[in-house]
Design a protein around this motif. Structure first.
Motif, PDB file in Angstrom:
ATOM      1  N   ILE A   1       0.391   0.000   7.753  1.00 53.20           N
ATOM      2  CA  ILE A   1      -1.065  -0.074   7.705  1.00 53.20           C
ATOM      3  C   ILE A   1      -1.576   0.160   9.115  1.00 53.20           C
ATOM      4  CG2 ILE A   1      -3.043  -1.608   7.353  1.00 53.20           C
ATOM      5  CD1 ILE A   1      -1.499  -2.938   5.097  1.00 53.20           C
TER       6      ILE A   1
ATOM      7  N   SER B   1      -8.141  -4.665   3.495  1.00 55.77           N
ATOM      8  CA  SER B   1      -8.436  -4.111   2.176  1.00 55.77           C
ATOM      9  C   SER B   1      -7.651  -2.819   1.951  1.00 55.77           C
ATOM     10  CB  SER B   1      -9.938  -3.847   2.037  1.00 55.77           C
ATOM     11  OG  SER B   1     -10.364  -2.945   3.032  1.00 55.77           O
TER      12      SER B   1
ATOM     13  N   THR C   1      -4.205  -0.418   1.615  1.00 57.00           N
ATOM     14  CA  THR C   1      -2.874  -0.559   1.018  1.00 57.00           C
ATOM     15  C   THR C   1      -1.860   0.139   1.910  1.00 57.00           C
ATOM     16  OG1 THR C   1      -3.235   1.405  -0.326  1.00 57.00           O
ATOM     17  CG2 THR C   1      -3.703  -0.707  -1.354  1.00 57.00           C
TER      18      THR C   1
ATOM     19  N   THR D   1       5.341  -8.265   1.925  1.00 57.86           N
ATOM     20  CA  THR D   1       4.591  -9.302   1.211  1.00 57.86           C
ATOM     21  C   THR D   1       5.311 -10.644   1.238  1.00 57.86           C
ATOM     22  OG1 THR D   1       5.599  -8.588  -0.865  1.00 57.86           O
ATOM     23  CG2 THR D   1       3.427  -7.681  -0.333  1.00 57.86           C
TER      24      THR D   1
END
Length: 88
Positions: free
Chosen positions: A76, A67, A69, A48
């Motif tokens: 991902i 969308s 997680t 992040t």
């Protein structure tokens, strides 16, 4: 009989329209790509923390929007992400 049928059709149409309007929209989140992993590089490893060198053009993916997680390993699936930033 025809009046009852039309009433039922109208009720179903109203219910369907109400459901379509009120259905939740997916929330998109941005992630910084720190690498690619998996047997055939099918995952992005993400963070992040923003990458200041990330732009819109270049060969290397550095930012995605999704969308989904991240899993326990911070990954991902590429198929669940949209590339939104690149760097040279």
């Amino acid at each position: 009989m025809k009046r009852i049928f039309l009433s039922i059709v109208a009720a179903v149409a109203i219910f369907g329209a109400s459901f379509a309007i009120n259905s939740p929209k997916p929330v998109l989140a941005d992630f910084t790509v720190t690498g690619e992993t998996g047997a055939s590089n099918e995952y992005y490893t993400v963070s992040t923390t923003p990458d200041p060198d990330c732009q819109e053009t270049g060969a290397q993916v550095c930012k995605i929007s999704t969308s989904a997680t991240p899993d326990a390993q911070g990954r991902i699936l590429k198929s669940q992400a949209t590339v939104t930033g690149r760097k040279p």
